[in-house]
Design a protein around this motif. Structure first.
Motif, short mmCIF file in Angstrom:
data_model
loop_
_atom_site.label_atom_id
_atom_site.label_comp_id
_atom_site.label_asym_id
_atom_site.label_seq_id
_atom_site.Cartn_x
_atom_site.Cartn_y
_atom_site.Cartn_z
N THR A 4 0.83 -1.21 0.00
CA THR A 4 0.00 0.00 0.00
C THR A 4 0.86 1.25 0.00
OG1 THR A 4 -1.73 -1.17 1.22
CG2 THR A 4 -1.82 1.24 1.20
N MET A 152 -4.85 -2.93 -0.46
CA MET A 152 -6.10 -2.76 0.27
C MET A 152 -6.88 -4.07 0.37
SD MET A 152 -6.41 0.20 1.53
CE MET A 152 -5.60 1.79 1.43
N LEU A 155 -5.53 -5.72 3.35
CA LEU A 155 -6.02 -5.09 4.58
C LEU A 155 -7.47 -5.46 4.86
CD1 LEU A 155 -4.49 -1.48 4.39
CD2 LEU A 155 -3.87 -3.30 5.98
N ALA A 156 -8.25 -5.64 3.79
CA ALA A 156 -9.67 -5.95 3.96
C ALA A 156 -9.88 -7.26 4.71
CB ALA A 156 -10.35 -6.01 2.60
N THR A 196 -8.49 6.20 -0.81
CA THR A 196 -9.84 6.01 -0.29
C THR A 196 -10.68 5.16 -1.25
OG1 THR A 196 -9.72 8.17 0.78
CG2 THR A 196 -11.90 7.20 0.54
N ALA A 199 -9.58 1.62 -0.96
CA ALA A 199 -10.09 1.00 0.27
C ALA A 199 -11.57 0.66 0.14
CB ALA A 199 -9.88 1.97 1.44
N SER A 202 -11.98 -2.40 -2.19
CA SER A 202 -11.57 -3.67 -1.59
C SER A 202 -12.49 -4.08 -0.43
CB SER A 202 -10.13 -3.57 -1.08
OG SER A 202 -10.05 -2.64 -0.02
N SER A 204 -12.57 -2.43 2.54
CA SER A 204 -12.00 -2.05 3.84
C SER A 204 -12.85 -1.01 4.54
CB SER A 204 -10.57 -1.52 3.66
OG SER A 204 -9.73 -2.49 3.09
#
Length: 537
Positions: A4, A152, A155-156, A196, A199, A202, A204
């Protein structure tokens, strides 16, 4: 996380390369658009929108606008219009990312674009090299979007949107603050918007959380303008304040629209079975900026007056645009100096015409005349500080020409002092022909100075200057003969000859100064150089 961060870095690098490449390709087009097409709030808004969409950087548009309004090339109300447009234009990045970055697979062409752009940049010069820079930046942007999407997605798997504050006013405000912090840290609202969107894509974050962050990013972009205005002119500080007020108030309006977005997203989900995606967030970003512009555009003049009261002007009208931030802009600095010299000369020529017409000077005009003369050394120092990075021959000649113009304007001031000391002599009928010619010449010069920009010596003024020089010779011969015959005293004869000499000097210095103030100055000679008048003062 590493992926990221790498994606953010590559996105920022791509944006910088793309912006630099397009600015180099445009050359003076940015300056030309802002000074030529910006007339009122609507044209200023459209110009700001178009330039920001092309440059893909609201910061570049804002910094240029601050430089232009600092230099007096555009007015403060016009700068406000550009601010409105820049806020709409910057939303184009969200559309670019949402429509192409996620929905069209650019991975296969992103790296070849980077290779092609780098090759062009290394093996060519001029516009071709700038094109390569822009192509490489474009490719890096989409390669970075792929990395952001990958990062992302990872991260999700570890972040539940429900665990991120967003419910209630306090949670939304925290996300707005996070959006501001993202833009300040990245120094790019476009990069923050891309993160954003990635995110949201994905999973998140959800769309209401993303919308709150976008509001913060829209406010955070004012930091660049605020920093650029530190130590700058009053006009630049006013522009920064207007930018901050507009974005903050627009952010408040957008914050009030968040429940409406949530309601719309729930309705969309119930009808289609799909959650609101990146396209909806991009539309929200554009939508609340358009709403903000629609609210402010009808009251632009009042808004400008409000900001002017918040940031009052404390310098004289002739020195208010002579700060270092403008001097660093090269040709823009020279154009600012040229316009200040036109302002100074307009006051001095008007005062000179009063002397020729034997009129009385009002106190306020006397003060402005003295302020204009005191401004000349400051303008000369400013011209010396102007940085000409290009070292273009035309710019250097322009710089030299402006110094010549200052010399002629200073000497015109000395001539005015001489004429002001002998009003009774100037009014004598023996030199009436020269006085009438000088009056007609000054009237034509004032007309030229009142135009948008002094194009050079008007033909009428050059003709009057030539006739004035010839009249000086005729009157000098006549006055000498009268003195020899005893028709006038030796003392009066000498004073009358001096008066004719000063009237001729008026023609010489005004026409030569106008010649050097034309835009652009292409050489050291001016259109008045072929005048038969001699340097008398």
């Amino acid at each position: 996380m590493v992926t990221t961060l790498g994606g953010i870095g590559l996105f920022l690098l791509g944006m910088m390369l793309l912006t630099d490449g397009i600015k180099t390709l445009a050359g003076g087009a940015l300056r030309e658009v802002l000074t030529r097409f910006v007339r009122g709030p609507i044209t200023a808004m459209l110009s700001g929108t178009a330039l920001t969409a092309v440059l893909q950087s609201s910061s570049a548009t804002m910094l240029t606008t601050i430089g232009f309004v600092s230099g007096g090339l555009i007015t403060f109300p016009q700068a406000i219009g550009v601010i409105f447009g820049a806020n709409i234009g910057t939303t184009s990045t969200g559309w670019l990312v949402s429509l192409l970055g996620f929905k069209v697979s650019m991975g296969a062409v992103a790296l070849p674009l980077v290779f092609l752009g780098a090759l062009l940049r290394l093996l060519s010069r001029g516009k071709a090299a700038a094109t390569g820079l822009a192509i490489a930046g474009f490719g890096l942007i989409f390669f970075a979007i792929g990395l952001l999407q990958e990062g992302m997605s990872g991260l999700a798997d570890h972040i539940d949107p429900a665990s991120i504050p967003g419910e209630g006013i306090l949670g939304a405000l925290l996300l707005v603050g996070a959006g501001i912090a993202m833009t300040v840290i990245m120094q790019s609202s476009s990069a923050a918007m891309a993160v954003t969107l990635a995110a949201l894509y994905s999973g998140s974050i959800d769309i209401s959380q993303g919308a709150a962050m976008v509001i913060g990013q829209n406010i955070g972009t004012t930091v660049t303008a605020a920093l650029a205005a530190i130590g700058a002119s009053t006009a630049a500080r006013r522009t920064a304040v207007a930018h901050i007020l507009f974005n903050v108030i627009t952010g408040l309006v957008a914050f009030g629209l968040l429940p409406l977005l949530t309601w719309f997203e729930h309705g969309y989900e119930s009808r289609t079975g799909n959650t609101g995606g990146v396209g909806m967030l991009a539309a929200f970003h554009t939508g609340f900026n358009v709403v903000g512009v629609l609210l402010f555009l009808p009251v632009t003049s009042r808004f400008a007056r409000l900001v002017e009261r918040i940031v009052p002007e404390r310098q004289s009208e002739f020195a208010r645009h002579l700060d270092d931030s403008v001097a660093r802009l090269g040709p823009v600095g020279l154009e600012s100096a040229r316009r200040r010299l036109i302002d100074v000369m307009r006051v001095q020529v008007a005062r000179c015409r009063e002397c020729v017409r034997r009129g009385h000077h009002r106190h306020d005009q006397t003060i402005r005349f003295q302020q204009s003369r005191e401004a000349l050394p400051r303008i000369a120092e400013f011209i010396a500080r102007v940085a000409l990075e290009s070292n273009a021959r035309e710019d250097i000649q322009h710089q030299v020409g402006l110094v010549h113009a200052i010399d002629h304007i200073e000497r015109l001031g000395e001539v005015i002092d001489r004429l002001d000391d002998i009003p009774a002599i100037v009014a004598r009928p023996e030199i009436e022909p020269a006085r009438i010619l000088a009056d007609e010449l000054l009237t034509s010069v004032i007309a030229a100075l009142t135009a948008d920009s002094a194009p050079g010596t008007p033909p009428a003024a050059a003709e009057f200057a030539t006739r004035l020089a010839e009249q000086r010779k005729l009157l000098r011969r006549d006055l000498l003969e009268r003195t020899a015959r005893g028709s006038i005293t030796t003392s009066d004869g000498g004073l009358l000859i001096d008066a004719v000499r000063w009237l001729d000097a008026v023609g010489y210095h005004t026409t030569h100064a106008l010649g050097y103030l034309r835009k652009p100055v292409r050489g050291p000679q001016d259109p008045a150089a072929d005048s038969n008048s001699s340097h008398l003062a």
